[in-house]
Structure formats: structure tokens, C-alpha cells
Design a protein around this motif. Sequence first.
Motif, PDB file in Angstrom:
ATOM      1  N   GLN A  41       0.832  -1.207   0.000  1.00 18.76           N
ATOM      2  CA  GLN A  41       0.000   0.000   0.000  1.00 18.76           C
ATOM      3  C   GLN A  41       0.865   1.255   0.000  1.00 18.76           C
ATOM      4  O   GLN A  41       0.562   2.231  -0.691  1.00 18.76           O
ATOM      5  CB  GLN A  41      -0.947  -0.007   1.193  1.00 18.76           C
ATOM      6  CG  GLN A  41      -2.060  -1.014   1.062  1.00 18.76           C
ATOM      7  CD  GLN A  41      -2.912  -1.105   2.305  1.00 18.76           C
ATOM      8  OE1 GLN A  41      -2.562  -0.597   3.363  1.00 18.76           O
ATOM      9  NE2 GLN A  41      -4.042  -1.779   2.191  1.00 18.76           N
ATOM     10  N   THR A  54      -5.125  -5.858  -4.936  1.00 18.39           N
ATOM     11  CA  THR A  54      -5.682  -4.900  -3.983  1.00 18.39           C
ATOM     12  C   THR A  54      -7.205  -4.941  -4.015  1.00 18.39           C
ATOM     13  O   THR A  54      -7.867  -4.775  -3.004  1.00 18.39           O
ATOM     14  CB  THR A  54      -5.187  -3.477  -4.290  1.00 18.39           C
ATOM     15  OG1 THR A  54      -3.769  -3.471  -4.256  1.00 18.39           O
ATOM     16  CG2 THR A  54      -5.720  -2.473  -3.283  1.00 18.39           C
ATOM     17  N   LYS A 113     -12.696  -4.067  -2.378  1.00 19.38           N
ATOM     18  CA  LYS A 113     -11.315  -4.233  -1.918  1.00 19.38           C
ATOM     19  C   LYS A 113     -11.138  -5.677  -1.452  1.00 19.38           C
ATOM     20  O   LYS A 113     -12.043  -6.244  -0.829  1.00 19.38           O
ATOM     21  CB  LYS A 113     -11.019  -3.323  -0.724  1.00 19.38           C
ATOM     22  CG  LYS A 113     -10.939  -1.875  -1.027  1.00 19.38           C
ATOM     23  CD  LYS A 113     -10.596  -1.144   0.264  1.00 19.38           C
ATOM     24  CE  LYS A 113     -10.628   0.333   0.083  1.00 19.38           C
ATOM     25  NZ  LYS A 113     -10.333   1.026   1.348  1.00 19.38           N
TER      26      LYS A 113
END
Length: 158
Positions: A41, A54, A113
Amino acid sequence: MDRLGSRCPLPGYPRPSVLLCLLILTASFLTYPMLRTLSLQLHSAVTGSYVSGTYSIVFVNCPNEQIARDIARAILDKKLAASVNILPKASSLYFWNGEIEEATEILLLIKTKTSKVHMLSSYVRLVHPFEIPEVFSLPMDQGDVHYLKWLEEGMEED
């Protein structure tokens, strides 16, 4: 003698340095997934690039369009996903209780996500009318940067 005894471990007991190494090794294995996610990230934020995996697409089957719409709307209201496609009339053949069954189902393609897949799956199992709903996900490998940014913004909490 006390001084010699403090340097030499008792027979059958590991040395303190071995225990420390085992502790560090165990902690490394247990925290690796979290550290990897955080580092990916950070890399993504700094470079502006997409990190594969992701986001995910979650597949959910529904018995009819009304239930599909209700589940899709609830998922979006709870910010568990940014987008849901409702694909009508998929013909399904499957084993159920030892017999081959045939049904027409509605398929949801849910974009979310990857970190929210577990919560999303739990929620679907809670509200879905099937005893065992079809819920599985595939990670997104690539995607348009603008679309992925839009997905992210769609799941931000107010």
C-alpha cells in the motif's frame, strides 16, 4: 561455580539465544502478511501504481432478480463494495443432496477491496436465502488507474 553455571545452560535446556531466535522467527512468520500488505500500500501510494490483488471481484448467485437487487443495494449501502453488476438468467447445473439440479439464477459481480471480501462474504451468508450461497472471489490483476481510484472512493466511509 556460580559464575560457570550462569554461562552454561543446564543439560537438556536450549540456550537463551536460541529461544530469542525462535521467537523472532515466529513473530516474522506471523506478521509477514500484514507487513507485506502495508508495504504494498505504501509503494502504491508513493508511486501511484496499482498493486495486483488490492481489489477483487466477488461472484454471488441469487434465485431471482429482486433478491439480487436487494442484496446489491444493501452491499453498496454498507460500503462493502463500490459497484455491483447484475447479470440476468444464468443457467446453472449443480449437485445438491446427491442429485443433479438445474436452475435459472441471477449472478452478481461485486467489485470491492480484497480486504473487504471476508466481511462481504459474511454479510451475504447472513442475508442470502440459499442454505449455501455461491460466494467466491478472484483478485483483480490489472485495471485502469482511474477506475481503480473510483472504486476506492466508492468505498470510503462518510
